[in-house]
Motif scaffolding. Structure first.
Motif, PDB file in Angstrom:
ATOM      1  N   HIS A 189      -5.333   7.078 -15.116  1.00 55.28           N
ATOM      2  CA  HIS A 189      -5.820   5.612 -15.643  1.00 55.28           C
ATOM      3  C   HIS A 189      -6.070   5.959 -16.985  1.00 55.28           C
ATOM      4  O   HIS A 189      -6.562   6.862 -17.458  1.00 55.28           O
TER       5      HIS A 189
ATOM      6  N   GLY B 286     -12.710  -2.453 -14.489  1.00 52.91           N
ATOM      7  CA  GLY B 286     -11.241  -2.646 -14.073  1.00 52.91           C
ATOM      8  C   GLY B 286     -10.483  -2.863 -15.102  1.00 52.91           C
ATOM      9  O   GLY B 286     -10.894  -2.620 -16.409  1.00 52.91           O
ATOM     10  N   GLU B 287      -9.255  -3.166 -14.656  1.00 53.90           N
ATOM     11  CA  GLU B 287      -8.017  -3.244 -15.744  1.00 53.90           C
ATOM     12  C   GLU B 287      -8.411  -4.538 -16.695  1.00 53.90           C
ATOM     13  O   GLU B 287      -8.848  -5.353 -16.564  1.00 53.90           O
TER      14      GLU B 287
ATOM     15  N   GLY C  15      -6.422  -9.312  -1.670  1.00 50.95           N
ATOM     16  CA  GLY C  15      -6.022  -7.655  -2.325  1.00 50.95           C
ATOM     17  C   GLY C  15      -5.687  -6.763  -0.944  1.00 50.95           C
ATOM     18  O   GLY C  15      -5.279  -5.787  -1.433  1.00 50.95           O
TER      19      GLY C  15
ATOM     20  N   THR D 247      -3.350  -1.225  -7.971  1.00 50.19           N
ATOM     21  CA  THR D 247      -4.477  -0.550  -8.068  1.00 50.19           C
ATOM     22  C   THR D 247      -4.035   1.017  -7.835  1.00 50.19           C
ATOM     23  O   THR D 247      -3.385   1.460  -7.042  1.00 50.19           O
ATOM     24  N   LEU D 248      -5.222   2.036  -8.204  1.00 46.44           N
ATOM     25  CA  LEU D 248      -5.195   3.403  -7.689  1.00 46.44           C
ATOM     26  C   LEU D 248      -6.608   3.927  -7.665  1.00 46.44           C
ATOM     27  O   LEU D 248      -7.371   3.676  -8.444  1.00 46.44           O
ATOM     28  N   ASP D 249      -6.738   4.006  -6.110  1.00 45.93           N
ATOM     29  CA  ASP D 249      -8.246   4.547  -5.846  1.00 45.93           C
ATOM     30  C   ASP D 249      -8.307   5.771  -5.102  1.00 45.93           C
ATOM     31  O   ASP D 249      -7.383   5.917  -4.164  1.00 45.93           O
TER      32      ASP D 249
ATOM     33  N   ARG E 165      -2.574   0.175  -4.092  1.00 42.20           N
ATOM     34  CA  ARG E 165      -2.698  -1.124  -3.476  1.00 42.20           C
ATOM     35  C   ARG E 165      -1.502  -1.749  -4.395  1.00 42.20           C
ATOM     36  O   ARG E 165      -1.458  -1.668  -5.660  1.00 42.20           O
TER      37      ARG E 165
ATOM     38  N   LEU F  36       0.763  -1.186  -0.002  1.00 42.10           N
ATOM     39  CA  LEU F  36      -0.139   0.054   0.111  1.00 42.10           C
ATOM     40  C   LEU F  36       1.019   1.199  -0.064  1.00 42.10           C
ATOM     41  O   LEU F  36       1.729   1.293   0.711  1.00 42.10           O
TER      42      LEU F  36
ATOM     43  N   SER G 277      -5.031   6.167  -2.655  1.00 40.45           N
ATOM     44  CA  SER G 277      -4.474   4.778  -2.050  1.00 40.45           C
ATOM     45  C   SER G 277      -4.069   4.135  -3.174  1.00 40.45           C
ATOM     46  O   SER G 277      -4.801   3.874  -4.090  1.00 40.45           O
TER      47      SER G 277
ATOM     48  N   ARG H  50      -7.885  -8.882 -10.766  1.00 39.79           N
ATOM     49  CA  ARG H  50      -8.035  -7.320 -10.285  1.00 39.79           C
ATOM     50  C   ARG H  50      -7.812  -7.054  -8.622  1.00 39.79           C
ATOM     51  O   ARG H  50      -7.036  -6.156  -8.615  1.00 39.79           O
ATOM     52  N   ASN H  51      -8.585  -7.780  -7.898  1.00 42.33           N
ATOM     53  CA  ASN H  51      -8.268  -7.402  -6.519  1.00 42.33           C
ATOM     54  C   ASN H  51      -7.318  -8.205  -5.757  1.00 42.33           C
ATOM     55  O   ASN H  51      -7.364  -8.179  -4.450  1.00 42.33           O
TER      56      ASN H  51
ATOM     57  N   ASN I 256      -7.782   1.205 -18.273  1.00 40.55           N
ATOM     58  CA  ASN I 256      -7.645   1.161 -16.645  1.00 40.55           C
ATOM     59  C   ASN I 256      -6.426   0.612 -16.274  1.00 40.55           C
ATOM     60  O   ASN I 256      -6.404   0.209 -15.182  1.00 40.55           O
TER      61      ASN I 256
END
Lengths: 462, 462
Positions: free
Chosen positions: B241, B288-289, B402, B303-305, B333, B203, B331, B297-298, B245
């Motif tokens: 993105h 998602g990607e 994830g 990821t970028l959220d 991941r 993270l 954040s 994906r998870n 994505n």
């Protein structure tokens, strides 16, 4: 009418104190928590109009906040001036950026206002500018120089879209009949250079809501696998402008009138320093639609601005959440010929159409209004210009403003009267911002100039 | 060890009531308003550990919230299990979406939890799962079946980045020396199908601030002519993105290990219904990607959220303002091999580089942690699997999660020990969301399974 200067000198302190009392009431129309204060302000305005010499004063109920109506009819054969203003104010937040509390007015000197300015929410927009008209009437009544009939219509919902005003105006056309409408709710170039606003932008204000999952989710367990409503909202909003900062909503520009090169050259003559503009706002650079100057961007071109955005965790520290929802308040400034209701529909259709399948989108229209352009060869414009010329020593410059007073178009339609926008505020007065203020010079100069408008309007109408 | 079932039956009500008392203390580490409650919770945990039978219990001061350390050393020659957990919880907001107050625990039955679940913030993450270990120790002490040494390290800053924990661990390597680290802060597939988390994401959590003009501006007078920080922020975030994505930060994917097709095929065997997933979250579609499944994906993809966004007017009604500033909490991941500090630097450099000249940008790193993968042929993994198999009747499935428990990588580095993630929560337990809950079945099953881990870990270590 030399007398007015003496009268102002004699009553100056009272004029200021009366305005300060009015500014102490937090009449924030956007927030129902202030409802009682908004009502209290309408009562205070009513009392002021009565004291100033109106023969008939009433609080008119509407579906929303009341409208204060007053009149002094001296001779039905004479022209009638209808004064419009508003007694509601913008919300004061972000409150922590005020250097003194927004509803505890104080007088402080500034570089631009060496004689002092009253700092308080509504000091300029519009309690201060509205109250100038009440004090100008007081003078004309006291000195027996009122040359025509006068009507006042002071509303309490200008900052939230004037819904009840249009309800009221359409139902009271005869009561409100007049020869000209006079409004002080705009600015002028500087304390040395008066100006008259001849154009206003229209407005469409909407709120959007993007819903993803039905509950907040842990960004570790779900991140990357579901649409994050905030990420999606930023993508949707970002797509509303292209790389040249043109708005991408289909048909958005269809009815925008392009000004001729001559008109644009005329506009470019208004005094303006880009360096001073950037310095005043502490900006490294300006930003806007390609192909237009700063003064064109903020007056003759439509815009789309996010006025508020929120979603997810906004408290102290960190929370690894994918929120269920994200929200934004978005307003579009429109130019004459763009119909605000049509634009609201275009926005809504487009915004819903660009949402990915992983979210649900709602668009809620808040309010809006049409843009407006007024000719500079009307009697009202000429009277205002003569009045300014007399009190400032130089003629007023006609300018197109980027702001919106949606009811101006409504007045023209319903009351068949032109509106004259005699503003006495300055751009630097921070209306809608923390530390709003209104110069003592401007306040008193307004009171001095307004009776001259009446005088010349009646003379030119003969 | 048949005795444990009887013991749980006899003490079940007390086990539940003790946890409920612990859940009543709002130990929100992200908000300093709860500081006294966080401290009070550490005291409550200390008392519980003492009562359960630890010989030595202490509250260890740190630069932040204290760490509760406890131990029961029965024979230095025997293996040592170090139990880690956290007593702090996520903020409860949005509080209005809770069906019962977050810090007034109640037991309610749900479809998935017919025996009832305790609804309260922290019930699953991590007070409930941490408390299982204390009750398991109580049983082993009472029944004289503790087969090895045990140490407890329960921290109060897991939800805000475990800064003090890493400070503490690097200073107390000898005190914390152990043969395996046991953590229950993850989930399992279902109450019928246990699973062991073998991989975690890393993270990087940052907060960004975009500043335009030095004060809030009227959107009519300035709209279109200056950079609106909210519009700019949405554009900057949206650009992170691409249309597939993928994350656009240069070098972001450089150290990401791509899984082989075989590994991905193995992952795809885990039971999963896309329809049920969408239905549970009320989604029309996933998002998602490109090129990866939902479970990929998870878990195996970074990821970028945006976890929070705010700026401008967010109150009731409308305000036509261009705010001076806009903010977001973002954040990322990360997956094993992505270094969180390097990624934080990449993000910061990129985010600042994409800002237009009309705004100023600040990026403030909050916290972060490395990803982790654990082998399934270790003694610890085998012991955990045997324990689950005995109490659930089926072997546990290894899964990549994830989520992030950044300290797992830290433990490996500083304590040279592998971590076993024995989770008993479910994805549907709504951790980090309103209405977090933890099944009574899961709570008691955890207490039943943990002593078996100790038993098999000691047996297999011989």
């Amino acid at each position: 009418m030399e007398n007015i200067k003496t009268y102002i000198q004699e009553h100056k302190d009272r004029f200021i104190n009366e305005l300060i009392e009015l500014l102490k009431i937090p009449s924030v129309s956007a927030d129902t928590a202030y409802a009682q204060d908004v009502i209290a302000t309408s009562e205070a305005v009513k009392t002021s109009l009565k004291k100033a010499g109106c023969d008939h004063v009433e609080i008119c109920d509407t579906p929303g906040y009341p409208i204060v109506y007053a009149e002094k009819i001296i001779d039905p054969a004479l022209p009638t001036v209808l004064v419009y203003g508003h007694y509601d104010v913008q919300p004061p937040n972000p409150i922590e950026l005020w250097t003194s509390p927004p509803f505890e007015p104080v007088i402080k000197k500034t570089e631009i206002h060496p004689e002092g300015a009253i700092f308080a929410r509504g000091s300029c927009d519009d309690k201060g500018q509205m109250y100038m008209h009440i004090k100008a009437l007081e003078y004309m009544v006291q000195s027996n120089t009122l040359p025509c009939n006068v009507k006042f219509m002071i509303e309490g919902e200008e900052e939230v879209g004037s819904k009840s005003l249009s309800w009221f105006v359409t139902r009271n056309q005869e009561k409100l009949s007049c020869d000209v409408i006079l409004i002080s709710d705009t600015g002028m170039i500087s304390n040395q250079q008066p100006s008259i606003t001849t154009g206003l932008r229209g407005l469409s204000y909407v709120e959007v809501e993007v819903t993803g999952p039905n509950r907040d989710l842990h960004s570790g367990l779900y991140g990357g696998a579901v649409a994050n409503p905030i990420n999606v909202l930023t993508k949707m909003i970002a797509s509303l402008h292209d790389e040249n900062n043109h708005i991408t909503i289909p048909s958005f520009y269809d009815n925008v009138t392009e000004l001729s090169l001559e008109e644009r050259a005329e506009m470019a003559k208004a005094p303006f320093s880009l360096e001073a503009y950037k310095k005043a706002l502490d900006l490294n650079d300006i930003y806007g639609e390609k192909g237009y100057t700063t003064n064109e961007r903020n007056s003759i071109r439509p815009t789309l601005d996010v006025n508020g955005i929120w979603g997810g965790y906004t408290g102290e520290g960190a929370k690894t959440v994918i929120p269920s929802q994200a929200f934004a308040k978005i307003s579009m400034r429109l130019v004459p010929n763009q119909d605000w209701e049509a634009i609201t529909t275009l926005f809504t259709q487009h915004f819903i159409s660009i949402a990915p399948a992983g979210v649900k989108v709602k668009v809620k229209p808040h309010h809006g209004g049409q843009g407006y352009v007024t000719p500079i060869d009307s009697i009202g414009y000429k009277a205002a210009n003569k009045a300014y010329t007399e009190t400032f020593g130089v003629p007023a410059i006609p300018v197109r403003s980027g702001g919106s007073i949606p009811i101006v178009a409504l007045f023209e339609k319903e009351l068949k009267s032109k509106t004259i926008l005699m503003g006495f505020g300055l751009d630097s007065d921070a209306i809608h911002s923390p530390n709003e203020h209104f110069g003592i010079f401007n306040y008193l100069k307004g009171i001095e100039t307004i009776p001259l408008f009446y005088k010349y309007f009646v003379e030119l109408s003969k």
